[in-house]
Write a protein that holds these residues in place. Structure first.
Motif, PDB file in Angstrom:
ATOM      1  N   LYS A 277       0.834  -1.198   0.000  1.00  0.00           N
ATOM      2  CA  LYS A 277       0.000   0.000   0.000  1.00  0.00           C
ATOM      3  C   LYS A 277       0.869   1.250   0.000  1.00  0.00           C
ATOM      4  O   LYS A 277       1.751   1.406   0.841  1.00  0.00           O
ATOM      5  CB  LYS A 277      -0.914   0.002   1.227  1.00  0.00           C
ATOM      6  N   PHE A 278       0.610   2.155  -0.938  1.00  0.00           N
ATOM      7  CA  PHE A 278       1.292   3.443  -0.996  1.00  0.00           C
ATOM      8  C   PHE A 278       0.253   4.537  -0.822  1.00  0.00           C
ATOM      9  O   PHE A 278      -0.755   4.565  -1.541  1.00  0.00           O
ATOM     10  CB  PHE A 278       2.026   3.620  -2.315  1.00  0.00           C
ATOM     11  N   GLU A 279       0.470   5.435   0.132  1.00  0.00           N
ATOM     12  CA  GLU A 279      -0.518   6.447   0.487  1.00  0.00           C
ATOM     13  C   GLU A 279       0.029   7.861   0.314  1.00  0.00           C
ATOM     14  O   GLU A 279       1.192   8.129   0.643  1.00  0.00           O
ATOM     15  CB  GLU A 279      -0.951   6.285   1.951  1.00  0.00           C
ATOM     16  N   LEU A 280      -0.819   8.760  -0.167  1.00  0.00           N
ATOM     17  CA  LEU A 280      -0.553  10.186  -0.206  1.00  0.00           C
ATOM     18  C   LEU A 280      -1.735  10.901   0.439  1.00  0.00           C
ATOM     19  O   LEU A 280      -2.896  10.529   0.196  1.00  0.00           O
ATOM     20  CB  LEU A 280      -0.368  10.686  -1.652  1.00  0.00           C
ATOM     21  N   GLY A 281      -1.455  11.905   1.256  1.00  0.00           N
ATOM     22  CA  GLY A 281      -2.541  12.575   1.941  1.00  0.00           C
ATOM     23  C   GLY A 281      -2.299  14.065   2.102  1.00  0.00           C
ATOM     24  O   GLY A 281      -1.163  14.544   2.075  1.00  0.00           O
ATOM     25  N   LEU A 282      -3.389  14.796   2.250  1.00  0.00           N
ATOM     26  CA  LEU A 282      -3.360  16.234   2.501  1.00  0.00           C
ATOM     27  C   LEU A 282      -4.230  16.508   3.716  1.00  0.00           C
ATOM     28  O   LEU A 282      -5.374  16.023   3.793  1.00  0.00           O
ATOM     29  CB  LEU A 282      -3.887  17.005   1.288  1.00  0.00           C
ATOM     30  N   THR A 283      -3.717  17.262   4.675  1.00  0.00           N
ATOM     31  CA  THR A 283      -4.439  17.616   5.885  1.00  0.00           C
ATOM     32  C   THR A 283      -4.551  19.126   5.995  1.00  0.00           C
ATOM     33  O   THR A 283      -3.567  19.845   5.779  1.00  0.00           O
ATOM     34  CB  THR A 283      -3.744  17.061   7.141  1.00  0.00           C
ATOM     35  N   VAL A 284      -5.756  19.597   6.336  1.00  0.00           N
ATOM     36  CA  VAL A 284      -5.992  21.016   6.578  1.00  0.00           C
ATOM     37  C   VAL A 284      -6.574  21.165   7.975  1.00  0.00           C
ATOM     38  O   VAL A 284      -7.618  20.574   8.283  1.00  0.00           O
ATOM     39  CB  VAL A 284      -6.933  21.629   5.526  1.00  0.00           C
TER      40      VAL A 284
END
Length: 286
Positions: A277-284
């Motif tokens: 599993k490869f994950e990319l994320g953005l948090t605000v």
């Protein structure tokens, strides 16, 4: 003594300057899932609004171990794996009354299957929460009791403990987290989880995150299946962060759906499934 009293407001001001207050946390993410012979994709979006502000503990993504702020959440997850196309919708909320009572609800829909949880808890002290929850699925229902305790160390450092079990005591889950400031704007967290099942194998997992600064962290997690996860996160400002992670998963289900910490397995497999599993994320955080 006069010098110490004069310096105290400056010390308090310096401590306060390291904390940031937020009312909402929103994350969006994309994951690529590489099964034995099938590729899959996962899209996720989740947002939580806290009616009272939450203060960070130094690192911008670290908060108190026991949440005490009433909140409401919504989430959407989409799984596209081979010929399977699944959607997961969820809403949840918690209300902390002034007399210590805590009311919660989590309504989740997974591919036309409803997984709904209601809970009632009591905050005996700011450091001890006891909660009873009941989960009703289309196929069965379960009742859990959970105890959560925070042992405060010096400053914002703490070690927290959480124990949950079903009403028959067939399932027992213990988790713990340690948070410490190392000085010079560096921090360390360590996590441990252990699950014991009467009708299955026990399971453990350990992990740690090292914060180079309050904005940047690197983490590693390993478990008894020799799976691992490595991840990196960085806040470009007090509000916006990006995350990337790679993990291996040995699962006895083709995939699982998670909603605000609750897990509902969607599809059972006849044998263990290896997943990269490869994950990319953005948090605000606002």
């Amino acid at each position: 003594m006069r010098f110490k009293l004069a310096a105290l407001p400056l010390m308090l001001l310096a401590a306060a300057a390291t904390a940031e207050e937020y009312n909402s946390i929103t994350t969006v993410g994309y994951s690529n899932l590489d099964f034995d012979n099938i590729d899959g994709n996962q899209l996720s979006a989740e947002t939580t609004y806290y009616f009272d502000g939450k203060e960070s503990l130094g690192p911008l993504r670290e908060f108190e171990y026991i949440n005490k702020a009433s909140n409401i959440s919504a989430a959407y997850l989409h799984y596209d794996v081979g010929s399977f196309d699944l959607d997961n919708f969820a809403v949840a909320g918690e209300y902390f009354a002034g007399n210590g009572l805590v009311f919660g609800a989590n309504l989740t829909e997974v591919d036309d299957d409803n997984v709904n949880t209601v809970s009632l808890g009591y905050l005996f002290t700011p450091n001890f929460l006891l909660k009873l929850s009941h989960t009703d699925r289309d196929s069965d229902e379960e009742t859990y009791i959970e105890a959560r305790y925070n042992h405060q160390l010096s400053g914002s450092d703490y070690i927290g403990f959480d124990f949950a079990a079903d009403d028959d005591f067939d399932v027992r889950i213990f988790t713990s987290k340690y948070f410490a400031s190392l000085g010079n704007d560096q921090y360390l967290t360590a996590d441990f989880a252990y699950a014991s099942f009467d009708e299955g194998d026990d399971y453990w997992q350990i992990g740690a995150d090292y914060y180079f600064t309050r904005n940047t962290a690197f983490g590693v997690t390993v478990d008894e299946n020799e799976d691992y996860k490595v991840g990196f996160s960085h806040f470009f400002s007090r509000n916006v962060a990006v995350e990337a992670a790679y993990s291996t998963i040995l699962s006895n289900a083709a995939w699982d759906i998670r909603s605000f910490g609750h897990e509902a397995f969607a599809v059972a497999a006849n044998a263990d499934v290896e997943v990269d599993k490869f994950e990319l994320g953005l948090t605000v955080q606002l």
